[in-house]
Motif scaffolding. Structure first.
Motif, PDB file in Angstrom:
ATOM      1  N   TYR A 170       0.829  -1.221   0.000  1.00 34.72           N
ATOM      2  CA  TYR A 170       0.000   0.000   0.000  1.00 34.72           C
ATOM      3  C   TYR A 170       0.854   1.258   0.000  1.00 34.72           C
ATOM      4  O   TYR A 170       1.909   1.300   0.626  1.00 34.72           O
ATOM      5  CB  TYR A 170      -0.885  -0.032   1.252  1.00 34.72           C
ATOM      6  CG  TYR A 170      -1.940   1.034   1.336  1.00 34.72           C
ATOM      7  CD1 TYR A 170      -3.102   0.950   0.574  1.00 34.72           C
ATOM      8  CD2 TYR A 170      -1.786   2.125   2.193  1.00 34.72           C
ATOM      9  CE1 TYR A 170      -4.093   1.930   0.677  1.00 34.72           C
ATOM     10  CE2 TYR A 170      -2.765   3.106   2.305  1.00 34.72           C
ATOM     11  CZ  TYR A 170      -3.924   3.000   1.535  1.00 34.72           C
ATOM     12  OH  TYR A 170      -4.889   3.975   1.631  1.00 34.72           O
ATOM     13  N   MET A 177      -3.605   0.711  -3.202  1.00 37.94           N
ATOM     14  CA  MET A 177      -2.679  -0.419  -3.273  1.00 37.94           C
ATOM     15  C   MET A 177      -1.646  -0.195  -4.368  1.00 37.94           C
ATOM     16  O   MET A 177      -1.924   0.433  -5.389  1.00 37.94           O
ATOM     17  CB  MET A 177      -3.435  -1.722  -3.543  1.00 37.94           C
ATOM     18  CG  MET A 177      -4.035  -2.328  -2.305  1.00 37.94           C
ATOM     19  SD  MET A 177      -4.540  -4.043  -2.543  1.00 37.94           S
ATOM     20  CE  MET A 177      -5.878  -3.876  -3.689  1.00 37.94           C
ATOM     21  N   THR A 252      -8.074  -3.549  -0.047  1.00 35.23           N
ATOM     22  CA  THR A 252      -7.673  -2.166   0.269  1.00 35.23           C
ATOM     23  C   THR A 252      -8.236  -1.776   1.630  1.00 35.23           C
ATOM     24  O   THR A 252      -7.556  -1.157   2.454  1.00 35.23           O
ATOM     25  CB  THR A 252      -8.182  -1.190  -0.814  1.00 35.23           C
ATOM     26  OG1 THR A 252      -7.718  -1.626  -2.085  1.00 35.23           O
ATOM     27  CG2 THR A 252      -7.663   0.222  -0.565  1.00 35.23           C
ATOM     28  N   GLN A 256      -6.196  -0.631   4.947  1.00 35.92           N
ATOM     29  CA  GLN A 256      -6.450   0.695   5.531  1.00 35.92           C
ATOM     30  C   GLN A 256      -6.886   0.593   6.992  1.00 35.92           C
ATOM     31  O   GLN A 256      -6.636   1.503   7.784  1.00 35.92           O
ATOM     32  CB  GLN A 256      -7.516   1.424   4.717  1.00 35.92           C
ATOM     33  CG  GLN A 256      -7.007   1.919   3.364  1.00 35.92           C
ATOM     34  CD  GLN A 256      -8.112   2.508   2.511  1.00 35.92           C
ATOM     35  OE1 GLN A 256      -9.298   2.239   2.725  1.00 35.92           O
ATOM     36  NE2 GLN A 256      -7.737   3.321   1.530  1.00 35.92           N
TER      37      GLN A 256
END
Length: 615
Positions: A170, A177, A252, A256
């Motif tokens: 990331y 990403m 993702t 996160q």
């Protein structure tokens, strides 16, 4: 994964670094703190990630050389600063530059703000610009050695930074990403999409979940996952299945929210290392091949390859168009089959590889280069889909050829025939004829797309066998043992060229006279006028003298596909090398073999059509 893990703590000034280590071990703030703590080892069974962990207290009094050594031995470095000391925070950037300069490999870095009990505000606002500047920084943790706040979390994050690093996955600056992570997850999606419809249905999602995490998802959990995607994007769910965009969005989201381990578990299950490259252990599992043994695909491997073919043969024409073939190989880092493959195996009238040709090419690769085959099966996810330890489960190692000769029978399904002859004798034409191509069709093949191999099936006594024809270059002086190591030899001469047979005679007398390898002489271009050969014996007399089968007349200059009868004979001789030439000359023997071949070929075609209809 690592066998053990080393965390090194480095300070910017007197910031309570040693106190942090003492508080972790004793679970209370120490009354007396030594100048430097001894290296501490935490057993695997008390760490969240089940990895033995060594914690090193690097002292500022050590020399620069020892700092260099520490950065090379450490798996992760924690830079400790004091949240209530501006000078301490300012020195973080200086120390970062020194560490990056000293380190020749990328070591994850964690910023640790100690003494949070002494301030009411956070230092994050000051630290954030530094974190954005250095991609090596995994995270920042504010803690207190005095009241034990976030102490265990600090070392958990340190472990996580090594075992599940953010960096390869990331980009915090772009909030998305990285391309290499997207590429890896896209391959994983395509492998998991078992019917190749572009979505992961509930069955495929459950198989994926079970494969990666050893537990299926409950129906409600599946719906919850899809609902999360639906709320965040319009094209993440289609026909109640997860699209590639939805699949990438979920990962993702995991990253996160600090759940990198979820994505890393998936990546590692599908063979990826910390640099998001497929590991050598995954692609090239150990497979020892004893001498005089060959390698073949087993039944389960063929079933798997059939399923791969089926999911990409969109128009159900039993052939792979260039676009369908390209789609099949999207899970590879490169295109493994060049244009020569289309002239190595059977194709349809458009030049597209047929189902039979597709299986033939896989069989050829397994026979000639089993390591390459294991690599290719790794890209396709064989061990994952078939739930095997590795791709070696797809391969059968045949028994030693000498045992076959002793027992006068073989379990092998693939046989190699080396084809030798002078230049222009018709070797290439013979190879292409085996693939069903007459002379007119052969003339359309580009010279740079020609192949020295031809692989297809033949039927002997109703058994389907693979015959691999290999055209050996005609440099007589440079023929090696490898050029002649095979199951049957085919010597080709051009009947219209009076100097053509001499090459065959010389090769036979020098290399094959005392060999136990069966040999057949082919009189190619039999549609042309037969010239008298300049050799001392005629081809027929030569065969009689050396007790060989009479020269087999052959031409590829036909209206329809050339006859494959000679290839059936070659396969039969390869299967029964112990038979005498007298047995092989017996017409009843060949009649039984060829009738079996014809019946099985017709029956096989009917079964094949039924399978196609079913698919």
């Amino acid at each position: 994964l690592l066998n053990d893990l080393k965390i090194t703590l480095i300070r910017t000034s007197k910031v309570g670094k040693t106190s942090l280590i003492m508080s972790l071990v004793s679970e209370e703030f120490p009354d007396e703190v030594p100048l430097r703590a001894e290296e501490i080892t935490i057993p695997a069974d008390v760490t969240p990630e089940r990895v033995p962990t060594h914690i090193v207290d690097y002292s500022g009094t050590d020399t620069c050389t020892s700092l260099y050594d520490e950065t090379h031995m450490a798996n992760v470095i924690c830079i400790v600063y004091s949240v209530n000391n501006k000078k301490s925070i300012e020195k973080v950037s200086l120390l970062l530059n020194v560490l990056i300069l000293l380190s020749c490999h990328r070591v994850p870095l964690i910023l640790v703000g100690n003494k949070s009990d002494l301030v009411e505000h956070s230092s994050m606002e000051t630290i954030l610009p530094i974190m954005n500047q250095y991609s090596e920084i995994e995270t920042c943790v504010e803690c207190s050695a005095k009241n034990l706040k976030n102490i265990s979390e600090l070392f958990y994050y340190a472990q996580k930074a090594v075992l599940h690093p953010t960096g390869p996955l990331y980009s915090p600056e772009d909030k998305e990403m990285k391309p290499s992570c997207i590429k890896a997850l896209t391959r994983i999606f395509k492998i998991s999409d078992l019917d190749n419809d572009g979505i992961l249905n509930d069955n495929e999602l459950n198989f994926f979940q079970r494969t990666c995490f050893n537990i299926p998802l409950a129906p409600q959990a599946l719906e919850d996952v899809k609902n999360v995607v639906r709320k965040n994007m319009s094209d993440g769910v289609k026909d109640n299945g997860l699209t590639l965009k939805g699949f990438l969005f979920l990962h993702t989201l995991f990253i996160q929210r600090g759940r990198h381990e979820t994505t890393w578990t998936v990546l590692r299950r599908f063979g990826y290392d910390d640099d998001l490259e497929l590991t050598q252990e995954y692609l090239f599992p150990l497979l020892k091949i004893p001498p005089d043994c060959t390698t073949e695909l087993n039944h389960n491997a063929y079933l798997f390859l059939q399923s791969v073919f089926d999911k990409h043969d969109k128009d159900r024409d039993c052939a792979l168009s260039p676009d369908e073939l390209k789609d099949l190989f999207k899970v590879f880092p490169y295109m493994p089959w060049g244009p020569d493959v289309n002239n190595t195996v059977c194709t349809n009238e458009q030049g597209w590889i047929t189902y039979q040709g597709y299986l033939s090419q896989w069989t050829l690769t397994t026979y000639l280069d089993v390591q390459r085959c294991l690599e290719y099966l790794g890209y396709l996810g064989y061990s994952i889909i078939q739930e095997q330890e590795s791709q070696t489960a797809a391969v059968t190692i045949t028994r030693n050829k000498r045992i076959d000769l002793q027992k006068k029978q073989t379990q092998r399904s693939v046989f190699l025939c080396n084809v030798l002859g002078a230049r222009g004798s018709g070797k290439s034409g013979f190879l292409q004829a085996f693939l069903g191509r007459n002379l007119a069709r052969q003339k359309r093949i580009r010279e740079d797309h020609m192949s020295y191999y031809a692989m297809s099936t033949t039927y002997v006594y109703g058994q389907e066998k693979y015959l691999l024809l290999h055209e050996v270059l005609p440099d007589f002086e440079f023929l090696s043992e490898a050029d002649l190591a095979c199951d049957v030899v085919c010597l080709v001469y051009d009947i219209s060229n009076p100097r053509s047979f001499e090459y065959c005679a010389k090769v036979y007398k020098k290399h094959l006279l005392d060999s136990k390898t069966p040999c057949v002489i082919i009189a190619a271009k039999s549609d042309l006028h037969e010239a008298r050969q300049y050799y001392s014996l005629s081809p027929l007399d030569f065969c009689r003298k050396h007790k060989l089968h009479p020269p087999q007349m052959f031409t590829c200059n036909t209206d329809e596909a050339p006859s494959k009868d000679i290839c059936t004979k070659l396969t039969t001789m390869a299967m029964y090398p112990h038979m005498t030439q007298a047995d092989l000359k017996n017409s009843t023997f060949w009649l039984r073999a060829s009738v079996g071949a014809t019946v099985f070929a017709v029956l096989g075609f009917a079964v094949y059509k039924a399978l196609l209809k079913h698919r």
